[in-house]
Design an enzyme around this catalytic site. Structure first.
Site, PDB file in Angstrom:
ATOM      1  N   SER A   1       0.896  -1.092   0.049  1.00  0.00           N
ATOM      2  CA  SER A   1      -0.092  -0.136   0.229  1.00  0.00           C
ATOM      3  C   SER A   1       0.988   1.357  -0.078  1.00  0.00           C
ATOM      4  CB  SER A   1      -0.824   0.028   1.335  1.00  0.00           C
ATOM      5  OG  SER A   1      -1.613   1.455   1.384  1.00  0.00           O
TER       6      SER A   1
ATOM      7  N   TYR B   1      -2.086   0.031  10.333  1.00  0.00           N
ATOM      8  CA  TYR B   1      -2.169  -0.643   8.941  1.00  0.00           C
ATOM      9  C   TYR B   1      -1.075  -0.007   8.099  1.00  0.00           C
ATOM     10  CZ  TYR B   1      -3.672  -0.959   3.873  1.00  0.00           C
ATOM     11  OH  TYR B   1      -4.052  -1.550   2.712  1.00  0.00           O
TER      12      TYR B   1
END
Length: 246
Positions: free
Chosen positions: A141, A155
């Site tokens: 990501s 995250y």
């Protein structure tokens, strides 16, 4: 197309979103595809049928990446079904956004288990069965490098861990001729993060090209990294984010 004959790929988390687009693209390229799913059994069955109707080969495996050895067992089932594994796509992942002091230990462990441990587990199982020219690709990501919003600490940590792991694995597996790379998407239009969702207007303002990415665009990059043409790329974390926060 010819070079993909007899190649086998396993895509974790492949029944929906980016994962399903990767399954479709690799199958279109002539690669036999296995993919895992945790909950979407109907979607998994529909995707297998779709690939088969198009003349491809697909195999769905029920596996929850949160569970220890689930990804390892998925690798083993892929090899049992197809006799080999040439491409491992670590796509399974979970996302939760909330402030650092609101996470429980159980939630911390779950996100690390799915986003980090399962990746390492899959590589440990697949790499010994792979040979020169084979590929390992992880879907990370853009949040590994930038966040932009509160509540992304956990995250972002897991995706930064994946980027670091990629560099180390690329060195470890270079003697076997296996490349290891990490793709870092920005916002992508999926059912989990729709381009018309509640955060879309704000997100589009910080994306240089002003739109969400398409799952097919991520799949196209995966297909390139899985190809012979990408043989000189390893240990890389490649952004595909439309100019997110530049």
């Amino acid at each position: 197309m010819e070079s993909n004959l007899n190649k086998v790929a396993l895509i974790t988390g492949g029944s929906r979103g980016i994962g399903a687009s990767i399954v479709r693209r690799l199958a279109k390229d002539g690669i036999a595809v296995a993919f895992t799913y945790a909950n979407s059994s109907k979607r998994a069955e529909e995707l297998v049928n779709e690939i088969q109707r198009s003349g491809g080969t697909a195999f769905a495996i029920h596996a929850n990446a949160e569970n220890v050895n689930a990804t390892k067992e998925a690798v083993e089932k892929t090899i049992e079904e197809f006799g080999r594994i040439n491409i491992l796509i670590n796509n399974a992942g979970i996302f939760e956004q909330k402030m650092y002091d609101q996470f429980t230990v159980e939630e911390f462990d779950r996100m690390v288990a799915v986003n980090v441990r399962s990746v390492f587990e899959g590589v440990q199982a697949a790499a010994p069965q792979m040979s020169e020219g084979d590929r390992i690709i992880t879907i990370g990501s853009v949040n590994a490098d930038v966040t932009g919003f509160p509540g992304l600490s956990l995250y972002a940590m897991t995706k930064a861990a994946v980027a670091g792991m990629t560099r180390g694995l690329a060195r470890d597996l270079s003697p076997k001729g296996i490349t290891v790379n990490n793709i870092q998407p920005g916002p992508v239009d999926t059912d989990m993060n729709p381009a018309d969702g509640s955060n879309a207007v704000l997100l589009k303002e910080i994306i240089a090209i002003g739109r969400y990415g398409k799952a097919t665009e991520i799949a196209d990059l995966v297909a390139f990294l899985a190809s012979e043409q990408a043989g000189y790329i390893t240990g890389a974390s490649i952004d595909i984010n439309g100019g997110f926060m530049i």
